[in-house]
Design a protein around this motif. Structure first.
Motif, PDB file in Angstrom:
ATOM      1  N   LEU A   1       0.867  -0.976  -0.139  1.00  0.00           N
ATOM      2  CA  LEU A   1       0.035   0.145   0.012  1.00  0.00           C
ATOM      3  C   LEU A   1       0.785   1.142  -0.004  1.00  0.00           C
ATOM      4  N   THR A   2       1.886   1.295   0.808  1.00  0.00           N
ATOM      5  CA  THR A   2       2.875   2.298   0.889  1.00  0.00           C
ATOM      6  C   THR A   2       3.500   2.611  -0.583  1.00  0.00           C
ATOM      7  N   ASP A   3       3.924   1.437  -1.022  1.00  0.00           N
ATOM      8  CA  ASP A   3       4.686   1.762  -2.429  1.00  0.00           C
ATOM      9  C   ASP A   3       3.775   2.267  -3.465  1.00  0.00           C
ATOM     10  N   ARG A   4       2.198   1.710  -3.437  1.00  0.00           N
ATOM     11  CA  ARG A   4       1.640   2.076  -4.445  1.00  0.00           C
ATOM     12  C   ARG A   4       1.021   3.513  -4.340  1.00  0.00           C
ATOM     13  N   GLY A   5       0.903   4.058  -3.089  1.00  0.00           N
ATOM     14  CA  GLY A   5       0.324   5.219  -3.030  1.00  0.00           C
ATOM     15  C   GLY A   5       1.312   6.325  -2.463  1.00  0.00           C
ATOM     16  N   GLY A   6       2.741   5.889  -2.271  1.00  0.00           N
ATOM     17  CA  GLY A   6       3.547   6.996  -1.843  1.00  0.00           C
ATOM     18  C   GLY A   6       3.242   7.507  -0.498  1.00  0.00           C
ATOM     19  N   MET A   7       2.900   6.549   0.441  1.00  0.00           N
ATOM     20  CA  MET A   7       2.721   7.331   1.745  1.00  0.00           C
ATOM     21  C   MET A   7       3.423   6.424   2.910  1.00  0.00           C
ATOM     22  N   THR A   8       2.943   6.942   3.941  1.00  0.00           N
ATOM     23  CA  THR A   8       3.718   6.293   5.386  1.00  0.00           C
ATOM     24  C   THR A   8       2.887   5.158   5.823  1.00  0.00           C
ATOM     25  N   PRO A   9       3.436   4.476   6.627  1.00  0.00           N
ATOM     26  CA  PRO A   9       2.809   3.267   7.100  1.00  0.00           C
ATOM     27  C   PRO A   9       1.518   3.676   7.998  1.00  0.00           C
ATOM     28  N   PHE A  10       1.813   4.679   8.664  1.00  0.00           N
ATOM     29  CA  PHE A  10       0.827   5.338   9.547  1.00  0.00           C
ATOM     30  C   PHE A  10      -0.721   5.475   8.736  1.00  0.00           C
ATOM     31  N   ALA A  11      -0.814   5.894   7.442  1.00  0.00           N
ATOM     32  CA  ALA A  11      -1.917   6.038   6.701  1.00  0.00           C
ATOM     33  C   ALA A  11      -2.564   4.900   6.474  1.00  0.00           C
ATOM     34  N   CYS A  12      -1.649   3.659   6.410  1.00  0.00           N
ATOM     35  CA  CYS A  12      -2.400   2.318   6.089  1.00  0.00           C
ATOM     36  C   CYS A  12      -3.156   2.085   7.386  1.00  0.00           C
ATOM     37  N   TYR A  13      -2.477   2.143   8.553  1.00  0.00           N
ATOM     38  CA  TYR A  13      -3.135   1.551   9.779  1.00  0.00           C
ATOM     39  C   TYR A  13      -4.292   2.461  10.017  1.00  0.00           C
ATOM     40  N   LEU A  14      -4.269   3.861   9.849  1.00  0.00           N
ATOM     41  CA  LEU A  14      -5.511   4.775  10.084  1.00  0.00           C
ATOM     42  C   LEU A  14      -6.452   4.130   9.140  1.00  0.00           C
ATOM     43  N   ALA A  15      -6.213   3.962   7.843  1.00  0.00           N
ATOM     44  CA  ALA A  15      -7.279   3.606   6.980  1.00  0.00           C
ATOM     45  C   ALA A  15      -7.941   2.137   7.348  1.00  0.00           C
ATOM     46  N   ALA A  16      -7.019   1.251   7.682  1.00  0.00           N
ATOM     47  CA  ALA A  16      -7.713  -0.019   8.113  1.00  0.00           C
ATOM     48  C   ALA A  16      -8.473   0.237   9.317  1.00  0.00           C
ATOM     49  N   MET A  17      -8.251   1.045  10.151  1.00  0.00           N
ATOM     50  CA  MET A  17      -9.081   1.420  11.486  1.00  0.00           C
ATOM     51  C   MET A  17     -10.481   1.936  11.022  1.00  0.00           C
ATOM     52  N   TYR A  18     -10.463   2.836  10.036  1.00  0.00           N
ATOM     53  CA  TYR A  18     -11.765   3.287   9.162  1.00  0.00           C
ATOM     54  C   TYR A  18     -12.457   2.243   8.646  1.00  0.00           C
ATOM     55  N   THR A  19     -11.889   1.209   7.943  1.00  0.00           N
ATOM     56  CA  THR A  19     -12.562   0.204   7.307  1.00  0.00           C
ATOM     57  C   THR A  19     -13.203  -0.895   8.301  1.00  0.00           C
ATOM     58  N   VAL A  20     -12.368  -1.203   9.317  1.00  0.00           N
ATOM     59  CA  VAL A  20     -13.192  -2.024  10.342  1.00  0.00           C
ATOM     60  C   VAL A  20     -14.254  -1.329  10.899  1.00  0.00           C
ATOM     61  N   LEU A  21     -14.061  -0.168  11.437  1.00  0.00           N
ATOM     62  CA  LEU A  21     -15.109   0.822  12.152  1.00  0.00           C
ATOM     63  C   LEU A  21     -16.314   0.897  11.091  1.00  0.00           C
TER      64      LEU A  21
END
Length: 801
Positions: A244-264
């Motif tokens: 995810l970080t490679d495809r979107g050019g982002m930090t791991p933090f954004a992945c964990y935050l997005a995963a939390m949004y998704t589960v909620l």
């Protein structure tokens, strides 16, 4: 001492702690596995680090409507050292780990915010395993600062190890007080107004999302019991984050935050939802070098839209969070107070779920011959419903989840962690539709309504209190145990009662009933129902001893033994073996401790508790109890009364030799309690604590008592320590060479020969000496209790004859 303004975040924490029921609510502990360390060098290094940073010499005080920082020029600190052999771990109860128990209780020891330092360092060793625990109040250190303090500590330690006194501690480029002044100025001059307005607009109408709780509770002050679980992410989940970080050019933090949004979102929340995020709040080199509490909580908002892929959610999480970056320095407390009442109620004073990405912050510092390894947090309090911390450790990424145990079961939290892992694993595939993912967590945004409904149901289902004597006993039971209600089958000790409360419980019940109740009978089944039954069945004796607790009913006109508590008070088992060893028909009573400061005062207190009826045939007790019995005999004789026979079980001689040096009181207390709970293997081989840090020592003792399978809260230990210190002081100050012409039994276990000789000179030829091959704490237990009982019976027969 210099007084500075506090930072807004500090003031907010101060106010929350005043309202909190858990005073360790904002304790922050790094529990690090370490190798063998040189204690003197580490001790000097810790003092040097405290000397370097003003914030480690800071206290928070409230005056004139504001919270201030009092920064002391010097604060003497000491490394706390605790050491046990491996045999100690072998002696703990099944399911307990000694290092875990000690870490948990060290963490739980609250700080007095008005006294510096608000940090402590502890080195704990059990066998070959050592841990270094840095504990600080969050108002003076955050996670970023903890890392810097540990790095400085390691640097100075190595310098001290190479050449003692050679460490060169230079002043840091910036002290925390400078940040606090700057933050206060930003509030007063309006520098943060634009950021405050941004958050008020952004958070309007947003509700704080959380996992559906397993049970609900009324809204109340912050700070509830909590627990921590750790979950190592699978390699597939780590691969998903990397993709995810490679495809979107982002930090791991954004992945964990997005995963939390998704589960909620998939768990049930619809529309915009809020998740708290802990940010380091350091946007300049000076801030990055600042050791203190700069961390801020910001509210990240997310939403799942129709047709979203996981990459879409991650991308929005990244963009939205970066968009808020210019305003992340505004303290959450200011934002919250500026919001409308409706929005504040929707969001809550603290976010329900808080996510913080720590990266590699906690491990990898070379200290001694090996690098530190951060272990599981020993936290036992909850600020939020669920707090998630993500740590990048050498072997795997670990998510540490702290949670409110009054709301959630551990299985619910582990389900959330498993759902997060599953979402992250899906990240290895590009453009995964959110609609294809499944989670097991149930989520919600509005707990207030549900709480109100359940509270009404619970309130309506509570039975009316029983009238009469049973109702009074129930009221006393609930008051002592701080329970809103109690069932008839509830066990006194299982619901939080402790041994020292038993005598107070019985004294109060007897006072209400006007009768005496057999405690020994109740101890076989220590339930509320049994206590009510015994109270209602008891028959008042002709001359009740109203203020004494009945240990054994006995028969009227049969011999009566009255016992006095040892130092620190008695528990329910102190005289159980002795009472049982006496012949059938003997009556045994005991009077509770008072608050007297001298032995004469204590003796008069126990004389008053004997009442105006028939005098007991024998009085005395174990340890201090025996000495008080002797003083009672003197006071009775001086008042013209005839003292009863005396039973003195291993009592200190009244020659001043038993005075306890002030700095050894805590050590002696720890030794005494561990012997009393039959856990001598847990007595530390080395225990060095900061001078005057009684609370820390009591917390360590609480850990050891728990590890032994018993249970004593810090409040109980504090009460008992205060009592035993008062008793020891009275014994040390009492000197007497006044003889009493009273037949007596002196039981000698660990009494020195000179003490036996001194007692012989006081008790005279009527003294019968019983020597037992036992230590002081076993002298009153079986099989020695039987010998003591035989001697007392023989003594009484001899006098009668």
């Amino acid at each position: 001492m210099i007084r500075y303004v506090s930072a807004p975040q500090q003031e907010a924490l101060w106010w929350i702690q005043q309202r909190s029921s858990e005073k360790d609510l904002y304790n922050l502990t790094w529990r690090m596995s370490v190798g063998s360390l040189d204690v003197p060098a580490l001790d000097r290094a810790w003092q040097a680090v405290v000397d370097r940073y003003e914030v480690l010499r800071t206290a928070l005080v409230y005056q004139d409507g504001a919270v201030w920082q009092d920064i002391h020029a010097q604060v003497a600190v000491a490394l706390n050292v605790m050491k046990w052999p491996q045999e100690a771990q072998d002696a703990v109860s099944p399911g307990h780990d000694l290092l875990d128990e000690v870490a948990k209780h060290i963490h739980k020891t609250p700080f007095d915010l008005g006294k510096a330092p608000l940090a402590r360092l502890s080195l704990v060793t059990v066998g070959e395993f050592s841990e270094l625990l840095l504990t600080a109040h969050h108002a003076v250190l955050d996670g970023w600062s903890m890392r810097q303090v540990v790095r400085d500590l390691a640097e100075v330690y190595h310098a001290e190890l190479a050449q003692p006194g050679s460490a060169n501690i230079v002043d840091p480029p910036v002290q925390f007080a400078e940040y606090a002044v700057r933050a206060r100025k930003a509030v007063s001059d309006g520098s943060w107004q634009e950021g405050t307005d941004y958050w008020v607009r952004t958070l309007s109408g947003v509700e704080s999302a959380t996992v559906m709780p397993d049970r609900v509770r009324p809204q109340h002050v912050p700070g509830t019991p909590g627990a921590v679980v750790r979950h190592s992410l699978s390699s597939k989940a780590s691969d998903g984050v990397a993709a995810l970080t490679d495809r979107g050019g982002m930090t791991p933090f954004a992945c964990y935050l997005a995963a939390m949004y998704t589960v909620l979102g998939l768990g049930g929340v619809r529309g915009r939802l809020a998740v708290g995020v802990g940010v380091a709040n350091r946007f300049s080199e000076r801030d990055a070098a600042c050791v203190g509490y700069l961390t801020n909580v910001v509210i990240a908002t997310g939403e799942l839209l129709a047709g979203d892929t996981l990459d879409d959610v991650v991308g929005r999480a990244r963009d939205d969070f970066w968009g808020s970056l210019p305003h992340q320095q505004v303290p959450f407390s200011l934002v919250h107070s500026a919001m409308s009442v409706e929005d504040r109620n929707r969001l809550g004073a603290t976010p329900s779920v808080l996510l913080t990405y720590h990266g590699k912050i906690g491990s990898g510092v070379l200290l001694g011959e090996r690098e530190t390894e951060l272990k599981a947090s020993p936290n036992t309090s909850a600020v939020n419903h669920i707090t998630l911390g993500v740590f990048e450790e050498p072997e795997a990424t670990v998510i540490e989840a702290g949670y409110d145990t009054s709301l959630f079961d551990e299985t619910t939290v582990r389900t959330l962690l498993a759902d997060l892992e599953q979402v992250l694993e899906a990240g290895v595939r590009a453009e995964v539709p959110i609609s294809t993912l499944r989670v097991r967590s149930h989520t919600t945004t509005n707990l207030a309504t549900q709480t109100d409904v359940v509270n009404k149901v619970q309130t309506s289902s509570i039975a009316e209190k029983e009238a009469g004597l049973g109702g009074s006993v129930r009221d006393i039971w609930c008051e002592m145990l701080r329970l809103p209600q109690a069932e008839m089958e509830s066990d006194f000790f299982a619901v939080g009662g402790h041994s020292l409360q038993v005598f107070v419980l019985f004294a109060k019940v007897q006072e209400v009933a006007g009768r005496q109740i057999d405690m020994m009978d109740w101890l076989d089944t220590p339930t509320l129902g049994k206590l009510i039954q015994l109270t209602e069945q008891s028959v008042a004796i002709d001359q009740p001893i109203v203020h004494s607790v009945l240990l054994r009913q006995g028969e009227q006109d049969e011999p009566h033994l009255h016992l006095i508590h040892p130092a620190g008070g008695a528990d329910q088992a102190t005289y159980k073996d002795l009472a049982n060893a006496l012949p059938e028909g003997w009556r045994v009573t005991m009077s509770p401790d008072g608050d007297q400061e001298t032995l004469e005062g204590m003796a008069d207190h126990h004389r008053e508790n004997l009442g105006a009826g028939r005098m007991p045939d024998v009085i005395g007790g174990w340890s201090l109890g025996g000495l008080i019995g002797y003083v009672m005999a003197i006071r009775m004789r001086d008042s013209g009364a005839t003292p009863p026979l005396l039973l003195l079980i291993d009592p200190p001689a009244p020659d001043g030799s038993s005075a306890t040096e002030a700095h050894r009181e805590l050590d002696s207390f720890i030794y005494t309690i561990l012997r009393a709970v039959d856990a001598p293997a847990l007595i530390p081989t080395e225990l060095l604590l900061s001078p005057g840090d009684t609370e820390h020592g009591l917390s360590v003792l609480g850990a050891l008592v728990n590890a032994a399978g018993s249970s004593m809260s810090i409040d109980v230990l504090r009460e008992r320590f205060d009592a035993i210190r008062r008793h020891w002081t009275a014994v040390g100050e009492y000197v007497s060479d006044e003889p009493v012409d009273v037949p007596s039994v002196l039981v000698a276990a660990e009494l020195p020969e000179e003490a036996v000789a001194h007692w012989r000179s006081l008790l005279g030829p009527g003294m019968a000496l019983v020597e037992v091959d036992a230590d002081h704490y076993a002298a009153v237990k079986d099989p020695f209790a039987a010998r003591i009982a035989e001697a007392v019976v023989a003594l009484l027969k001899g006098r009668v004859g």
